[in-house]
Design an enzyme around this catalytic site. Structure first.
Site, PDB file in Angstrom:
ATOM      1  N   GLU A  85     -11.064  -0.159  -4.129  1.00 23.64           N
ATOM      2  CA  GLU A  85     -10.421   0.297  -2.879  1.00 23.64           C
ATOM      3  C   GLU A  85      -9.253   1.230  -3.156  1.00 23.64           C
ATOM      4  O   GLU A  85      -8.954   1.545  -4.299  1.00 23.64           O
ATOM      5  CB  GLU A  85      -9.969  -0.922  -2.060  1.00 23.64           C
ATOM      6  CG  GLU A  85      -9.004  -1.828  -2.793  1.00 23.64           C
ATOM      7  CD  GLU A  85      -8.758  -3.165  -2.082  1.00 23.64           C
ATOM      8  OE1 GLU A  85      -9.461  -3.478  -1.108  1.00 23.64           O
ATOM      9  OE2 GLU A  85      -7.864  -3.892  -2.511  1.00 23.64           O
ATOM     10  N   ASP A  93       0.814  -1.224   0.000  1.00 24.43           N
ATOM     11  CA  ASP A  93       0.000   0.000   0.000  1.00 24.43           C
ATOM     12  C   ASP A  93       0.845   1.271   0.000  1.00 24.43           C
ATOM     13  O   ASP A  93       0.604   2.187   0.794  1.00 24.43           O
ATOM     14  CB  ASP A  93      -0.942   0.027   1.217  1.00 24.43           C
ATOM     15  CG  ASP A  93      -1.746  -1.255   1.358  1.00 24.43           C
ATOM     16  OD1 ASP A  93      -2.031  -1.879   0.326  1.00 24.43           O
ATOM     17  OD2 ASP A  93      -2.086  -1.630   2.500  1.00 24.43           O
TER      18      ASP A  93
END
Ligand SMILES: *[C@@H]1O[C@H](CO)[C@@H](O)[C@H](O)[C@H]1NC(C)=O
Ligand SMILES: *[C@@H]1O[C@H](CO)[C@@H](O)[C@H](O)[C@H]1NC(C)=O
Ligand SMILES: *[C@@H]1O[C@H](CO)[C@@H](O)[C@H](O)[C@H]1NC(C)=O
Ligand SMILES: *[C@@H]1O[C@H](CO)[C@@H](O)[C@H](O)[C@H]1NC(C)=O
Ligand SMILES: *[C@@H]1O[C@H](CO)[C@@H](O)[C@H](O)[C@H]1NC(C)=O
Ligand SMILES: *[C@@H]1O[C@H](CO)[C@@H](O)[C@H](O)[C@H]1NC(C)=O
Ligand SMILES: *[C@@H]1O[C@H](CO)[C@@H](O)[C@H](O)[C@H]1NC(C)=O
Ligand SMILES: *[C@@H]1O[C@H](CO)[C@@H](O)[C@H](O)[C@H]1NC(C)=O
Length: 567
Positions: free
Chosen positions: A207, A32
């Site tokens: 997302e 991420d």
């Protein structure tokens, strides 16, 4: 940047030939990634889940070589990861610069529990220097992967987040509200922004929303397809940060799975941020796995690829698959293999690349100030009842595994007396409380004296092997070793650093690459130093235990572009 057009298998490939950046740019699990350029320097934050301190921030001047700069979450007042299982914790940081301050939005999930139905909490913290961070502001909105975006035109600040449409259907999409930074309140309409490009039902996962403005247009970059093989990046644009959004004609803009899930080594490409260098070149940072014979023991690492713009849409890596052999950019080469890591534990505090598990109740270790007392240096533990298999903070420090071809060696501190059964000091190749492989020293199982033992966990079975130490104390020349290769971990010991290594056990690396059934593991492998009373308090008569030094050797990584290990 020099590029070469080649014909391969009927596909035209632009191959960037200049020596420069090679992937992964940050090796070892670092999922991420969110990047922020400050002048001519880059700061990059990644997820850390149940590890502590939390949310590492790396710094680079050339995009190729990164140093660990700080951690955003270092105090229990910022995150309470008590009893947190693997796969929960703090994740998906996004950095922004708003009204003269740095912000980092992230989320914490204390646990997964179908009875308690605990949802992740959205929060943000701020900083003047990307080093010292505030306590959190908790957001009103619920969801996952929050990010803050300030519209340069209106100065309004938006929270963009992946959220369910309601608590009954739980169909996930990208949602937004204007927020008040100081209170966390949604001050504007809570709106659905975009549901991504894939069939939209309760299993779809749009997302990781990242919003930016470029040439009068607003862009919304998201990840889709779940965290595994279908993971990808897609983008949409609009004339307003509130939409409506027009998806790119070339979505997904990044998806190595399009070339087969078991084909290219680099898989699960997504969760990206686009940014520009000072001279106007665009790049994408994102997470990807190096999938070795189907598994990825290092988890999701940080990757970088060049971006070109065509008709106001980004083209990642010339539209070509991401290959490990590729390099690009004109910066200095990355140091490969990295210089060996050696820690003699001779500094006043533990180096920043060492982590504990969960928010520590107590420190659990001590740096022996050997110089003052005429003794050696080292790290000593204050072992408690907890071990690596418990959802607590054992007396352990962990370092991310940085290479698929390396050794991790640790020299024990000598002891004054022996250890009883269960009183354990050792090292581990660690993925989670459910999956970790150990070599250590303890009282022997079923006999008197001390033994060197290995404990290998495969699914729910544990294989225990031991050899007698033939000594009533641990001598100062005992070393424990883990040899990590792409497909295996091997556990052994030697007397003296260069003494003959005796290998006790080997395990396939795939056992450190998968979550057990019905569970999540979002991290990758680490190496741990630990001591434990194995369910009992460390007895007062038991000796002080610890390590004098840790030594890593990194070999070259010859990982092919295609995942062809089975043949
Ligand atoms: C996204 O899906 C939800 C649930 O089906 C729906 O309510 C919403 O209107 C959709 N949003 C957009 C922008 O299409
Ligand atoms: C959602 O759609 C995908 C693609 O059509 C399908 O594979 C999946 O089973 C669907 N999930 C649910 C919960 O309906
Ligand atoms: C997989 O890789 C091989 C080369 O090893 C290539 O010939 C083949 O086309 C690839 N498959 C797909 C689906 O792209
Ligand atoms: C220890 O003893 C138990 C019970 O007798 C036995 O099942 C086990 O195999 C023994 N383990 C070792 C390593 O000797
Ligand atoms: C691990 O155990 C689970 C549940 O017992 C089983 O479904 C799975 O196939 C096992 N995995 C392997 C690789 O043996
Ligand atoms: C202890 O002695 C036994 C018997 O000689 C031997 O097999 C074993 O390898 C020795 N242990 C170590 C750690 O050298
Ligand atoms: C690991 O390093 C050794 C020693 O340099 C080298 O011979 C081997 O090819 C490497 N293996 C891989 C998979 O990179
Ligand atoms: C690769 O994985 C397959 C099963 O997924 C296994 O049969 C094979 O032995 C593995 N190859 C190596 C070299 O370990």
């Amino acid at each position: 940047m020099r590029r070469l057009l080649i014909q391969l298998l009927g596909i035209q490939l632009w191959v960037h030939t200049a020596l420069g950046v090679k992937n992964p740019i940050i090796s070892g699990w670092n999922p991420d990634p969110s990047i922020l350029r400050v002048g001519d320097e880059y700061y990059l934050a990644t997820s850390s889940f149940e590890y502590w301190p939390s949310t590492p921030i790396y710094k680079s001047k050339d995009l190729a070589n990164w140093e660990l700069y700080s951690h955003a979450i270092t105090r229990p007042s910022q995150a309470q990861l008590f009893g947190t299982p693997t796969g929960a914790g703090t994740w998906a940081p996004t950095m922004s610069y708003i009204n003269g301050k740095y912000y980092l939005a992230a989320m914490t999930r204390w646990t997964y529990d179908s009875v308690a139905k605990v949802w992740p909490r959205v929060m943000w913290i701020c900083s003047d220097d990307l080093k010292a961070w505030s306590d959190p502001i908790w957001g009103d909105a619920w969801g996952i992967d929050p990010s803050l975006f300030q519209d340069p035109a209106s100065q309004k600040v938006y929270l963009n987040v992946m959220a369910p449409n309601n608590n009954i259907d739980r169909v996930w999409g990208i949602y937004q509200c204007e927020v008040e930074l100081g209170s966390g309140e949604c001050t504007g309409k809570y709106r659905s922004l975009w549901n991504g490009t894939m069939p939209h039902n309760s299993s779809s996962r749009p997302e990781g929303p990242k919003m930016f403005k470029r040439d009068q247009r607003y862009y919304l970059l998201i990840a889709e397809g779940g965290t595994d093989d279908l993971h990808r990046a897609s983008i949409a644009r609009s004339s307003s940060p509130e939409g409506p959004w027009e998806p790119a004609p070339n979505n997904p803009i990044l998806f190595n799975g399009a070339f087969g899930y078991d084909n290219l080594t680099v898989q699960s490409t997504g969760h990206a941020t686009i940014f520009d260098t000072p001279n106007g070149d665009s790049y994408l940072v994102y997470l990807a796995r190096r999938k070795i014979n189907g598994s990825s023991p290092l988890g999701r690492e940080t990757f970088l690829s060049p971006v070109d713009w065509k008709d106001g849409w980004p083209i990642v890596n010339g539209g070509n698959p991401i290959l490990l052999s590729q390099s690009f950019g004109s910066v200095a080469d990355q140091k490969a293999p990295p210089t060996p890591f050696i820690d003699m534990f001779d500094k006043p505090s533990l180096g920043p690349s060492w982590y504990q598990l969960r928010t520590p109740y107590t420190k659990g270790f001590h740096l022996q100030n050997g110089h003052k007392k005429g003794r050696g240096n080292g790290i000593t533990f204050k072992p408690n009842v907890f071990g690596l298999g418990d959802r607590d903070t054992p007396a352990a420090v962990l370092r991310k595994q940085k290479s698929l071809n390396m050794t991790f060696s640790a020299q024990l501190l000598p002891t004054q007396s022996g250890l009883g059964y269960g009183e354990t000091i050792g090292i581990s190749a660690y993925l989670s409380e459910l999956q970790h492989q150990i070599i250590g020293v303890s009282g022997c199982l079923n006999s008197t004296g001390m033994c060197i033992f290995t404990q290998i966990m495969m699914n729910s079975t544990t294989e225990y092997r031991q050899v007698p130490l033939n000594s009533t104390t641990i001598a100062s020349n005992l070393f424990l070793h883990i040899r990590a290769k792409p497909l295996s971990y091997t556990f052994g010991y030697s007397f003296g650093k260069d003494g003959t290594k005796h290998w006790l056990s080997e395990v396939s690396s795939s056992w450190l690459a998968f979550a057990p059934t019905d569970w999540f593991v979002f991290t990758g492998a680490s190496f741990a130093l630990f001591a434990t009373g194995t369910g009992r308090p460390w007895p007062p008569h038991a000796p002080k235990v610890g390590f004098a030094q840790v030594h890593e050797t990194h070999f070259e990584e010859n990982i092919p572009d295609y995942d062809r290990w089975a043949v």
